[in-house]
Enzyme design. Structure first.
Site, PDB file in Angstrom:
ATOM      1  N   ARG A 208      44.510  37.317  35.383  1.00  0.00           N
ATOM      2  CA  ARG A 208      44.410  37.177  33.924  1.00  0.00           C
ATOM      3  C   ARG A 208      44.582  38.532  33.231  1.00  0.00           C
ATOM      4  NH1 ARG A 208      38.663  34.514  34.632  1.00  0.00           N
ATOM      5  NH2 ARG A 208      39.875  33.775  36.411  1.00  0.00           N
TER       6      ARG A 208
ATOM      7  N   LYS B  45      38.092  39.978  49.008  1.00  0.00           N
ATOM      8  CA  LYS B  45      38.035  38.590  49.457  1.00  0.00           C
ATOM      9  C   LYS B  45      37.534  38.506  50.896  1.00  0.00           C
ATOM     10  CE  LYS B  45      41.990  37.081  46.635  1.00  0.00           C
ATOM     11  NZ  LYS B  45      41.352  35.972  45.910  1.00  0.00           N
TER      12      LYS B  45
END
Length: 503
Positions: free
Chosen positions: A353, A279
């Site tokens: 996920r 990130k």
């Protein structure tokens, strides 16, 4: 904080402070009018001087009102009377608390609970007052060397009800509100802890403490347990971290033996640097909040146990860190999930996920009535809905309606997005059963589409709380959402099941 309900007119209340509402154009609420009559028009005289118009956000603290045994009167602006709604009520309550905590008063009597809120009864107003008050008083300063203890704390709030027959419902509302507020505080505290303290092992320890307190069955699956079960998706995310992963399971058996449980599955990424797909550095500290889904499950289960809901509940929290390392997932890697389905990891920052997929498969062994997963899953949800509503996607319309209704009642709202088959095509992969991302378009929906592939055998809903789990900027901190929504959903389920049993 102590909350009690009381019935009685303001001229008989001996309190450090009485709180009453004033509507726009200096229109006194019923209670403010009673105070004005007792004091010989003192309130209306002060308002005529222009000190308070009654607009939202305004307040006026008065001392030594004639013929009133209370030390202070706090007037809160409530806006236009015809437009006074749930949001205005919550804002007025929060404004009152913000003023009270700076006065030095340790006790107050609020008559805001007697204001008319369209479609809401006294139980709703009392419970909201408890939740809003606790949220407004919340501070996270346990890691500061010198916490601010300069003011005496507000320790007792009396919530006024119009009739003696409202005392019973009011007391039940306080009990519910306090349980929800305590669950929110737990979730906020866990979210606000930094990643070097709140690790997967720490989350497991907190679950164990809750289990001891309420007699819950706690199971913590370690890395070896997960390997035996074939949880290749979850384990692949944890490979880049020195912190061992945990799969935390809490079982609350408040319902009938053998009754299918409600399963709550919460993403517990205690820090998410994005892995190899790292990130940007700016605001990366906020990725300690990536475990807020797991924290909300702990908060909701704790509240349900405190309320002794006649319901079976399973809380499942897959927990790990997602960091760059020589052994971390690489873009293009293919992993095999517990379900046997293979996943091409095109972006290692779409890790939530992956860990949820194995947790959803694990949930299937409990033969759940319904499953709700809660996750700070996609930045796309923040762009779509901002900080006001959580994203909701579901494979069952009735379940979606239940969740939306619970959110509306608690003012912890969600908004439903489509889960159409057409979106599934974005997850196509040339090399595996699916990719873990679907491109820039409809990111929140394709994230849920991925999870839906692991939820085909039960009624399932997904709550994307990326925009609601914490605040950024000057007021940075965890919010405790969606604990209120989840607990109300459980309360509604318990009441509905009880009603069916009685019938």
């Amino acid at each position: 904080m102590e909350f009690i309900v009381k019935s009685g007119t303001p001229e008989k209340q001996r309190s450090s402070c009485i709180v009453a509402g004033v509507f726009e154009s200096r229109k006194l609420s019923t209670v403010a009018h009673q105070i004005d009559a007792v004091s010989g028009g003192a309130i209306s005289s002060i308002l005529r001087r222009g000190d308070l118009e009654g607009k939202p956000g305004q307040s006026l603290l008065l001392h030594n009102i004639p013929n009133l045994p209370s030390e202070r009167v706090l007037l809160i602006g409530c806006g236009k009377e015809k437009e006074f709604n749930e949001n205005h009520y919550r804002d007025a309550t929060a404004k009152a608390v913000s003023i009270l905590k700076d006065t030095g008063a340790t006790e107050a009597t609020s008559y805001l609970t007697e204001l008319d809120v369209k479609g809401r009864d006294i139980s709703w107003k009392v419970r909201q007052a408890v939740e809003v008050t606790e949220a407004a008083l919340y501070r996270f300063d346990q890691l500061k060397s010198k916490p601010d203890n300069s003011r005496r704390a507000l320790r007792r709030v009396v919530l006024a009800v119009p009739k003696r027959s409202d005392l019973g419902p009011g007391e039940r509302a306080i009990h519910e509100g306090q349980a929800i507020a305590d669950g929110m505080k737990l979730a906020r505290d866990l979210g606000n802890l930094p990643g070097n303290l709140c690790t997967p092992a720490y989350l497991a320890d907190q679950a164990t403490e809750i289990g001891k307190q309420y007699g819950l069955k706690i199971t913590v699956l370690e890395k070896d347990d997960m390997q035996k079960l074939g949880m290749g998706a979850l384990l692949s995310v944890a490979r880049g971290s020195r912190q061992p992963p945990k799969l935390i399971v809490l079982e609350y058996d408040g319902g009938k033996e053998g009754e299918p449980p409600v399963a709550l599955v919460g993403k517990g990424l205690t820090f998410d640097a994005g892995g190899i797909s790292i990130k940007p550095a700016a605001n990366m500290d906020e990725m300690k909040y990536d475990m807020c889904g797991g924290a909300s499950v702990l908060g909701a289960v704790k509240a349900a146990a405190e309320l002794k809901l006649p319901l079976n509940i399973v809380g499942i929290i897959p927990s790990s860190e997602n960091l760059p390392d020589g052994d971390a997932n690489k873009p293009g890697d293919i992993v095999t999930s517990m379900s046997g389905q293979t996943v091409e990891v095109l972006n290692t920052d779409a890790e939530g996920r992956l860990i949820l997929s194995d947790a959803l498969t694990y949930a299937e062994r409990y033969k759940p009535a319904v499953v709700i997963d809660i996750a700070t899953l996609t930045g796309a949800c923040v762009i779509a809905l901002g900080a006001h509503a959580s994203g909701l996607l579901a494979n069952n319309d009735q379940l979606a309606r239940e969740i939306l209704g619970a959110g509306k009642y608690t003012h912890d709202r969600a908004w439903q997005l489509p889960l159409w088959d057409e979106y599934q095509k974005q997850l196509d992969s040339n090399f595996a059963d699916m990719a873990n991302i679907g491109g820039r378009e409809a990111g929140t929906i394709t994230g849920a589409c991925f999870l839906a592939r692991y939820a085909k055998n039960f009624k399932w809903a997904h709550l994307d709380i990326a925009g609601t789990a914490w605040k950024t900027g000057k007021e940075k901190g965890a919010t405790g959402r969606p604990v209120p929504l989840l607990v109300q959903f459980l309360i509604n389920r318990a009441r509905h099941d009880g009603a069916e049993a009685a019938a």
